[in-house]
Write an enzyme that holds these catalytic residues in place. Structure first.
Site, PDB file in Angstrom:
ATOM      1  N   ARG A 113    -122.277 -67.988 -97.093  1.00 21.49           N
ATOM      2  CA  ARG A 113    -122.485 -66.717 -96.400  1.00 21.49           C
ATOM      3  C   ARG A 113    -123.940 -66.695 -95.962  1.00 21.49           C
ATOM      4  NH1 ARG A 113    -117.783 -66.369 -95.975  1.00 21.49           N
ATOM      5  NH2 ARG A 113    -116.379 -64.715 -96.685  1.00 21.49           N
ATOM      6  N   GLU A 170    -123.544 -61.450 -88.910  1.00 16.62           N
ATOM      7  CA  GLU A 170    -122.563 -61.924 -87.927  1.00 16.62           C
ATOM      8  C   GLU A 170    -121.991 -60.756 -87.132  1.00 16.62           C
ATOM      9  OE1 GLU A 170    -119.621 -64.304 -89.952  1.00 16.62           O
ATOM     10  OE2 GLU A 170    -121.179 -65.481 -90.913  1.00 16.62           O
ATOM     11  N   HIS A 214    -118.886 -69.339 -87.625  1.00 19.06           N
ATOM     12  CA  HIS A 214    -118.035 -69.071 -88.805  1.00 19.06           C
ATOM     13  C   HIS A 214    -116.623 -69.650 -88.598  1.00 19.06           C
ATOM     14  CE1 HIS A 214    -117.534 -66.205 -92.443  1.00 19.06           C
ATOM     15  NE2 HIS A 214    -116.747 -67.270 -92.561  1.00 19.06           N
TER      16      HIS A 214
END
Ligand SMILES: O=CC(=O)O
Length: 341
Positions: A255, A284, A302
């Site tokens: 992450r 994000e 991602h």
């Protein structure tokens, strides 16, 4: 709220997000439960809809990573708006930082995730980023598409993985899969994890357990594979960069928040970090401009689990948790924080 064929004797399941691949598994949930879907498209509306009683009597919620766009974080405020009947939240994903687990625990809601289903696909992207960052491939790939062959300023020569030390921070399923794949590239594996692995597992990966400081000091490549939670936020920041070998390569498929992005940009600019491969970002889909501008940064949006096979596996896993919740009042893969619940 929309609801089809309601039978007040059947359990209700709140569907947050879309089932894209595991249609037959989902059909088996439909056979035993009524599915409720929200009409709202953003958090304020969702909170109003929840407070109006639209989701009353739902026992289980199935949620996807993308449902964040509608509900925002599953935090105390959201949980408070959800009906008291809700006992389970089945998250489709390995990382569940979008869900405030202590707030769920306080309300007696059990949470599951989809560990192991994501391991190979995420480690595959990790290896892709590792090789891409070591070889400075971002520069030449962009130049080639712009019709400039290797570009006006050809990329610096890359590095081979063979013989390099790969430090793995967080040795869960993805970290272990990363270790096995990296072995095939001749890398030497060191790792740090809260709990040391069983010696047999260490032998399987030829992995040496070291402390955090040693991992930072000795790695040629560092792979971040730890979950994001309040304790792990910014585990890697300025102090940690300064303890690394100059010219290190870093890969993050965990992450964004486990690494301080602004400090990373500084470390890249000073040359302390030579190159980086990123799948995840602190905010994000926003990306720090200092990362976008830097040719030694290899970026993907991602996509760690973004394959047909893995997406299907993850949906099936999360749905199996919904089944277990309805049929036996338990979960197949409760999150570690709630194992004693
Ligand atoms: O990021 C992907 C996941 O958490 O499964």
């Amino acid at each position: 709220m929309s609801l089809v064929n309601v039978d007040s004797t059947r359990p209700r399941v709140l569907l947050l997000g879309v089932i894209e691949h595991a249609q037959s598994a989902w059909a088996s949930v439909r056979e035993i439960a009524d599915i409720i879907t929200p009409n709202s498209t953003q958090r304020a509306g969702f909170l109003r809809e929840a407070s109006s009683g639209a989701f009353d009597e739902c026992v289980v919620a199935y949620r996807t990573f993308d449902s964040f766009a509608v509900t925002g974080k599953v935090d105390a405020e959201l949980i408070d708006a959800l009906p008291r009947s809700l006992r389970f939240i089945c998250h489709n994903g390995a990382g569940y930082d979008q869900v405030d687990v202590p707030a769920c625990t306080a309300r007696g809601i059990r949470v599951s995730n989809t560990p192991s289903a994501v391991d190979d696909a995420t480690a595959d992207i990790g290896i892709f980023l590792l090789l891409g960052a070591l070889r400075n491939l971002a520069v030449s790939m962009t130049a080639l598409r712009a019709g400039q062959w290797r570009g006006e300023t050809p990329p610096a020569l890359g590095h081979d993985p063979q013989g390099k030390i790969l430090g793995i921070l967080g040795m869960g399923g993805i970290g272990r899969s990363m270790a096995k794949k990296a072995l095939a590239f001749g890398m030497k594996i060191r790792y740090y994890n809260r709990t040391r692995l069983h010696p047999e597992l260490e032998r399987e990966m030829d992995a040496e357990y070291v402390d955090f400081k040693t991992l930072l000091a000795e790695s040629d490549v560092l792979s971040l594979n730890l979950p994001l939670n309040p304790k792990t936020r910014h585990t890697i920041s300025s102090k940690e960069f300064s303890r690394m070998k100059r010219g290190i390569t870093i890969v993050n498929t965990a992450r964004g928040g486990v690494m301080d992005e602004a400090a990373l940009v500084d470390a890249l600019n000073s040359g302390q970090v030579n190159s980086v491969g990123l799948d995840v970002y602190e905010e994000e889909p926003k990306i720090h401009p200092g990362l976008l501008e830097n040719p030694r940064v290899m970026l993907v949006p991602h996509m760690g689990t973004y394959t047909i096979e893995t997406q299907k596996k993850m949906e099936e896993w999360a749905i199996s948790n919904v089944h277990a919740a309805i049929q036996s009042g338990s979960l197949r893969s409760i999150v570690p924080e709630q194992r004693d619940m």
